[in-house]
Enzyme design. Structure first.
Site, PDB file in Angstrom:
ATOM      1  CG  ASP A  89      -9.950   0.102  98.790  1.00  0.00           C
ATOM      2  OD1 ASP A  89      -9.494  -0.354  97.720  1.00  0.00           O
ATOM      3  OD2 ASP A  89     -11.137  -0.095  99.162  1.00  0.00           O
ATOM      4  CD  GLU A 102      -7.912   1.760  92.284  1.00  0.00           C
ATOM      5  OE1 GLU A 102      -8.896   2.357  92.756  1.00  0.00           O
ATOM      6  OE2 GLU A 102      -7.265   0.933  92.921  1.00  0.00           O
ATOM      7  CG  ASP A 142     -12.335  -5.640  95.137  1.00  0.00           C
ATOM      8  OD1 ASP A 142     -11.576  -5.680  96.130  1.00  0.00           O
ATOM      9  OD2 ASP A 142     -13.136  -4.723  94.919  1.00  0.00           O
TER      10      ASP A 142
HETATM   11  O1  MIG Z   1     -15.860  -0.357  96.624  1.00  0.00           O
HETATM   12  O2  MIG Z   1     -13.699  -0.909 101.466  1.00  0.00           O
HETATM   13  O3  MIG Z   1     -10.670  -3.709  97.166  1.00  0.00           O
HETATM   14  O4  MIG Z   1     -10.754  -4.853  99.697  1.00  0.00           O
HETATM   15  O5  MIG Z   1     -13.044  -4.392 101.246  1.00  0.00           O
HETATM   16  C1  MIG Z   1     -15.270  -1.338  97.389  1.00  0.00           C
HETATM   17  C2  MIG Z   1     -14.490  -1.899 100.903  1.00  0.00           C
HETATM   18  C3  MIG Z   1     -14.257  -0.737  98.293  1.00  0.00           C
HETATM   19  C4  MIG Z   1     -12.558  -2.341  97.696  1.00  0.00           C
HETATM   20  C5  MIG Z   1     -11.383  -3.112  98.212  1.00  0.00           C
HETATM   21  C6  MIG Z   1     -11.851  -4.125  99.215  1.00  0.00           C
HETATM   22  C7  MIG Z   1     -12.583  -3.429 100.333  1.00  0.00           C
HETATM   23  C8  MIG Z   1     -13.740  -2.628  99.774  1.00  0.00           C
HETATM   24  N1  MIG Z   1     -13.267  -1.675  98.783  1.00  0.00           N
END
Ligand code: MIG
Length: 808
Positions: free
Chosen positions: A419, A422, A493
């Site tokens: 996650d 980017e 998200d």
């Molecule tokens: O700033 O890890 O897209 O699926 O649950 C949020 C917490 C960070 C974004 C991800 C989401 C995940 C969440 N993350």
């Protein structure tokens, strides 16, 4: 004026006249007055156009191990133009590197635009355009900063697809997008120009002819499909080289196969990864996770995968466990494994700045982190607080990160979820000049940003592969072209909004058109609170997407299948069980996809390119080539129009009613009904429902048959292997061919085993013949008694049976 390459500070840079050309094996090099370029014939249908505008050619980040199969090439010089003939195309290159591409009948397929680069004027309310500057200035700024811009002629009746999972609709004509991986916490709306992924590849479809263009440039790029001017479409970049591939169809399927020939296909995943997955931010502590695990089994709802989001870590330090919440994670993982669960843990890229924390110490000591211009590790802030960014563009760093995967998988973690790659940052975006070391070559964030998640996924994939020797399960949020080789993706998200359910269909279809066969959205929606009706409809879509994962954000209401009422729970059960019954069908699609690149969830135009009525359909999709799904994506809707494409008849999966193709029908769809249609002649392999993959030993394969109503012949190939290892790559698998024929009152089914190498074969086959009850029924020439007297005729044969005849 001509096709422009706008170098910074130089308006309208032009290549000038052709001075010289030469052909060396499959590459034609051309020298112009003001620059040089090459035309590289990769295959007769795939051609690379390249010019080193700002730098020498660099290894592509997306195309690895390129195989060239150029075929016969001839080159000519006529009327001042270099003409290159392949076995499929004629390419003409004129002065100023103007490119025209024709098929071998001389039909023009794609041409550089000869007119001016002339974006529309954004008018304000006042004379000097102050309001325009305030509100819509972006376009102007973008134009100034573009170094390379290619304009192609846009003809009426064109459609555009691809670019990964952009918001909005299936057809991208009239829209404008930017490639710059972005974590935008606002609800995804149609007007978003950026998303988490940058996939600079699109498919164009014009007058039933498809081609694709892959602009292999990892810098910020812009794609404009006739928004700025109806006469051309364009792609441009702020830096890097002119480096793009033209990929000829004429079918969109061939374009996708061509694109994945370049950038790779998604490798066949482990079978359990196609099962149902339950996530949330976060299941913690251990007791809560166990409660979820027990509930699925207790409630008879199949589930294979449970997720641990960021709270399983010790202070968000990657590759650690919170000892309070998960005091003995190995034991826990073991117990869950005993219940049939696979646990996937999240890993973010940001490494906490924390002396004494071994990942940080190692990274710092070995210079594994991205730095500022002075070589000092660059610090921003993410979940762990102040954090550093591993330089995944560097192979040594990837190797280190790959090794770190052992910390998870050696203790029983089944897959890794990447996650925030980017990369996301809480204290403003990373500056352009953050330094990366691309295997010895220093470069900056502008070049690496869009491939950061790509390289992180690659490292994760390779680490899990080495550690487990099984097919790795990696999920990533950020991607570039080619990431499909390493990771499954989700669309980030979304929110529990009907709009987001509706939009997920074109997003996933376009991801599929962009090489990402293994994708999904957060079922039920991530942000905002889900409702009973929304989850009921979303699970009906999820059951047909490759990644079938329910996930929701911290502090949102519970969203598990049982979180609402009995009706919602039973609808979840119904579709999750259907998913498990259809597993061999989905697995066959993924097996086929590994060679062809053709995705599981596809827009209708892929299979029905001759039917122009389907080119813009957003709310129906094909699941493989036998099943059409037309889900309800509007609140309160209990019936919907369904377009059935031309070319074959269709059978309603629920009622078994038969419809001609090429018409709209109205289907009643109460909350528990997702409209599903099977193609006439369709053969669907099925397993019994299971609580999880591997619960039951599958000794019988069911074949759900939808016979032709008149004459016809169809063939279905079924694939079988161990579902987890790489042994299939050395031939350890079975292949079965089922051929269905109908003429007059005779239906014939032939079974042949075209490969028998994997030991655990089926003992028997069960056939379900929908809609037909025979008078006579023979297996390998022997008459058999007709036993069932209900509507659905079914029978079982041993695995040695070869031919079945049904007379009626
Ligand atoms: O700033 O890890 O897209 O699926 O649950 C949020 C917490 C960070 C974004 C991800 C989401 C995940 C969440 N993350």
């Amino acid at each position: 004026m001509n096709q422009k390459f706008q170098l910074k500070g130089l308006q309208g840079f032009m290549f000038g006249k052709i001075k010289f050309y030469e052909k060396k094996s499959n590459v034609v090099s051309i020298e112009f007055e003001n620059g040089r370029a090459s035309v590289d014939i990769i295959t007769p249908s795939i051609i690379n156009f390249f010019s080193p505008l700002s730098a020498e050619r660099r290894a592509s980040k997306a195309v690895e191990n390129l195989k060239r199969m150029p075929g016969k090439i001839t080159v000519d010089f006529i009327d001042g133009q270099v003409l290159v003939y392949t076995e499929k195309l004629k390419v003409s290159i004129a002065d100023n590197f103007m490119v025209d591409i024709f098929d071998l009948n001389g039909k023009r397929i794609c041409s550089d635009y000869r007119g001016e680069d002339k974006p529309f004027v954004r008018r304000g309310n006042d004379d000097d355009g102050n309001i325009a500057a305030e509100e819509g200035h972006q376009l102007e700024e973008e134009r100034k900063s573009q170094k390379i811009k290619i304009l192609k002629q846009l003809n009426p009746g064109s459609y555009f697809y691809g670019l990964g999972d952009r918001t909005g609709h299936l057809n991208k004509l009239g829209y404008h997008y930017k490639m710059w991986n972005t974590d935008n916490p606002n609800p995804h709306v149609e007007s978003f120009e950026t998303m988490y992924k940058s996939i600079p590849f699109f498919v164009a479809l014009e007058k039933k002819i498809a081609y694709g263009i892959f602009f292999d440039n990892s810098y910020e790029t812009i794609f404009d499909f006739g928004k700025e001017n109806s006469d051309y479409y364009s792609f441009s970049a702020v830096d890097g080289n002119l480096d793009y591939y033209f990929i000829y169809g004429p079918s969109a399927k061939e374009v996708i196969s061509g694109y994945t020939f370049l950038t790779g296909t998604t490798p066949l995943p482990q079978l359990w990864t196609l099962g149902y997955q339950q996530s949330r931010w976060s299941y913690a502590p251990e007791k809560r996770l166990q409660e979820i695990a027990n509930n699925f089994r207790k409630k008879d709802i199949p589930c294979d995968v449970l997720y641990l989001d960021i709270d399983y870590m010790d202070g968000y330090r990657v590759f650690t466990w919170d000892q309070q919440k998960f005091p003995n994670h190995e034991k826990m993982l073991d117990r869950l494994k005993g219940q049939g669960y696979k646990v996937v843990t999240i890993i973010d890229p940001g490494v906490k700045k924390d002396k004494g924390y071994s990942i940080y110490d190692q990274g710092l000591k070995n210079n594994y982190f991205a730095t500022d211009r002075d070589g000092i590790p660059y610090v921003n802030r993410v979940w762990p607080g102040k954090a550093l960014y591993p330089d995944f563009s560097n192979q040594t760093v990837r190797h280190w990160w790959a090794e770190n995967q052992k910390i998870l998988v050696n203790h029983g973690v089944a897959g890794v979820w990447n996650d925030m790659n980017e990369p996301a940052s809480f204290d403003g975006p990373l500056p352009d000049d953050v330094q990366f070391n691309d295997n010895g070559r220093l470069t900056d964030h502008r070049e690496i940003h869009n491939v950061y998640g790509h390289y992180m996924s690659k490292a994760t994939y390779e680490g899990i592969k080495t550690a487990t020797n099984k097919r790795p399960f990696v999920i990533t949020r950020a991607s570039y072209a080619g990431t499909q080789k390493y990771a499954t993706v989700w669309t980030g998200d979304n929110q529990s909004l009907w709009e987001h359910l509706r939009m997920s269909l074109p997003m996933l279809m376009n991801l599929g058109m962009s090489g990402f066969a293994f994708c999904g959205t957060d079922v039920g929606g991530f942000g905002f609170d889900c409702t009973q009706e929304l989850l009921s409809r979303w699970v009906q879509v999820g059951a047909f997407t490759a990644l079938f994962r329910n996930h929701s954000s911290a502090s949102m209401r519970d969203q598990e299948p049982w979180a609402f009422d009995e009706k919602t729970e039973s609808i979840n059960r119904k579709y999750i069980k259907l998913r498990y019954r259809l597993l061999p069908y989905f697995y066959d699609i993924m097996h086929d996809e590994e060679t062809t690149g053709l995705p599981m969830i596809r827009p209708l135009l892929l299979d029905y390119q001759n039917d122009e009525n389907v080119y813009g359909i957003n709310d129906e999709f094909m699941s493989g080539s036998n099943i059409l799904v037309a889900p309800v994506v509007e609140q309160g809707e209990t019936a919907r129009m369904v377009y059935l494409p031309k070319g074959n008849r269709w059978i309603d999966y629920w009622t078994k009613a038969v419809f001609d193709g090429g018409q709209y029908i109205v289907k009643n769809a109460p909350l528990d009904v997702c409209p599903i249609y099977v193609k006439e002649g369709g053969i669907i392999p099925m397993y019994p429902a299971q609580n999880y993959v591997g619960e039951k030993k599958i000794s019988q394969l069911t074949l759900d048959i939808y016979p032709f109503t008149e004459k016809g012949k169809s063939c279905y190939e079924h694939y079988q292997d161990d579902g987890e290892s790489f042994d299939y790559r050395s031939g350890n698998y079975n292949l079965y061919d089922f051929i269905l024929k109908r003429s007059g009152n005779l239906i014939e089914i032939n079974i042949s085993k075209t490969r028998e190498a994997y030991g655990e074969k089926y003992q028997s086959f069960k056939f379900i013949i929908n809609g037909i009850k025979p008078l006579e029924f023979l297996v390998d020439g022997q008459t058999r008694k007709i036993e069932n007297d209900d509507d659905q005729f079914s029978f079982t044969v041993s695995n040695t049976a070869k031919k079945i005849d049904l007379k009626f």
